[in-house]
Each structure stands twice: as C-alpha cells, then as structure tokens.
Design an enzyme around this catalytic site. Sequence first.
Site, short mmCIF file in Angstrom:
data_model
loop_
_atom_site.label_atom_id
_atom_site.label_comp_id
_atom_site.label_asym_id
_atom_site.label_seq_id
_atom_site.Cartn_x
_atom_site.Cartn_y
_atom_site.Cartn_z
N ASP A 178 -12.52 2.61 8.28
CA ASP A 178 -12.16 2.08 6.97
C ASP A 178 -12.54 0.60 6.87
O ASP A 178 -11.78 -0.21 6.35
CB ASP A 178 -10.67 2.27 6.71
CG ASP A 178 -10.31 2.23 5.23
OD1 ASP A 178 -11.24 2.40 4.39
OD2 ASP A 178 -9.13 2.02 4.89
N GLY A 225 0.84 -1.19 0.00
CA GLY A 225 0.00 0.00 0.00
C GLY A 225 0.87 1.23 0.00
O GLY A 225 2.11 1.15 0.03
N GLY A 257 1.29 3.26 2.32
CA GLY A 257 1.97 3.45 3.60
C GLY A 257 3.05 2.45 3.90
O GLY A 257 3.86 2.66 4.80
#
Length: 344
Positions: free
Chosen positions: A175, A66, A68
């Site tokens: 999320d 991802g 991050g």
Amino acid sequence: MALIREKRLPQLQLSLPIPARAAAQRPKPMFAPAPALTPKKASTPTALSSQFRLSDFDKLAVLGRGSGGTVYKVRHRETCALYALKVQHYGDPAAAAEADILSRTASPFVVRCHSILPVAASGDIAMLLELVDGGSLDSIKSRQGAFPEAALAEVAAQALSGLAYLHARRIVHLDIKPANLLASTAGEIKVADFGIAKVLPRAGDQCTSYVLYVSTTAYMSPERFDPEAHGGHYDPYAADVWSLGVTILELFMGRYPLLPAGQKPSWAALMCAVCFGEAPALSDGVASPELQGFVAACLHKDYRKRASVAELLAHPFVARRDVAVSKCALRKLVADVSLESRRT
C-alpha cells in the site's frame, strides 16, 4: 474483456502463487546493482518496550482517522517526549499483523514502533510510534502542490531504501502511496502504515491464499487487478515498485497522474487506466531524462520487465543526484509546510 464482464470485489479471496524472481524470468538488469542507503550504525529489531502505560500520555491532537482506527499526537507526561499513538479498533486483524511486522523492523527508513499498549476498557490495540514531524507526503502535496525534482530524487532514494530493507526480510508493504510515506523536518522519509503488509514464506516466496483487493485501488499494479492476464502470477515485490512509481509521478505532477484532471476515480475508471491506459508523457522541457526514465522503469505493465528495487537504487535519477542539494530541497519543502501549518 474479462475485466469488464466480471468485476472483482474487495473481499474476494484467491489462491495465487507468487513466483520467486528467478534469473530466467527476468531480463538483464537495466542498471548495475547498487546497495540501499544504510545508517551509520547497523541496527537490528529489538523487543518492543513494555515500560509505557496508556495513562502515561496526554492526547494533544488527532493526526489522522481511518476505517481501522485513529492516530493521535501524544506527549509523555514525565519526559514531555512526543509520539504518535495509533489506536486500532477491537477485532481489526490488521492491528495484530501490523504490530508483528513493526516488531521485526529497525530501519531509519521505516517508522519505529516503541511499544504496544492494550486498551483495557475497549479491547482496542494502541501502538506507540515515533512522531515524524513533517507529516505525510500527501499532506505536503495538498499544501505545496508539485514537488521540485531535486526533493523528489531524495524521496525516491529513501523510500527505495525502506523497501530494500523490507524486501530483504520478505516483507511486502502492498500500500505504498503518498499518504503512507512520512517526512521529517530533518529531511527523512519513512515508510509507514503496515496494516495490509505481508511477511512472505521463505520457501520460494509462495502464498496459498492472498487478499487481492485490500490496498488503495489507485496505486495497485495491473497484475493485481487481473493476474490471469499476466500469466496467473502476482509478484508483490514488483507491485510495491509500481505503487512507488505512481507515487513519484503524482508528487511531481501535484495530482493523481493516471486519470485526467478532475475525473472521478471510480473502480471502473481506475481499472481501465491502470490495465489499459498509458502514464502521461513527461516532456524534456518539463522533466529531466533521468526522472522520465525512472518513472518508466517503475511503470512497466509487465511485472517481469519492471525494474527491481536494487536496479532503481542504481538508476541515475537516484544514484547520480546531488545528495546535498536534494536533501536541502526536501528539508525546505517540509519546513515551509510546517511553518504554514503553525501559522494556520
């Protein structure tokens, strides 16, 4: 049409009060309250272990990437135990926040963090997590398509129990989606990825500053898109319920449910679908009345009419499921995908 005239950007910072769910603000509960699923032995958060070092582990595979960071499957050299290692990039504020939140949790319905391992050379942060061997519900859906309703009832029950545990500790996930719910071959569902989760203040659950557009847009509730249209209020607990409702509907249909099949999920298309569109109708021949009612209870556009986590745990779709049949259906679904993965 304020939404059309002024598109809000993901980095926009807004001051949005989060109202406490006072009895006067909510209608009479739809269902009698029911307790969340609980483990046989009560568990409490404990300090993260400091016995591990990054050099103790061998990387076996990449489980996901991802913006991050990266998640690896790793093996401890001495014990041969398998873990998931989530390496967050240096300077990402979500890394420290996620580690802090996971250090507060000890639930069978939330992914466990065993240790925080600093990466000396780069300054990255590595979280040593339990390895949930079945992967995400998104990956299972990609391989198997739509979930059978019996398995879906077990997914809903365990995901709700995870949310009940978190909400009781003033933690909102923000999320919830198929990619952030993990399944084991034993038929366990665990809430994962707390990169944008928040711990709300105790006094009235009010926030003076909130990042509005940081989660996956497709699963955001209407009041998160446009809080002004909903009285200026943004209730993050109700937002988690909306996201779970979209998730359950997506797993049942085998595709994202709020847009027509094949339509590109642009920001404008999603905004119109979430704020103005209606969820696809599930006919009696396709879905049971219990599933239809469950999804409808999650997807009220007015957050004040949306069912709470406690009410959803008491909903017939969850509370009256045949637990043995549901768990067996979920285990079979995950096992079939795991077997297919090993063959390929």
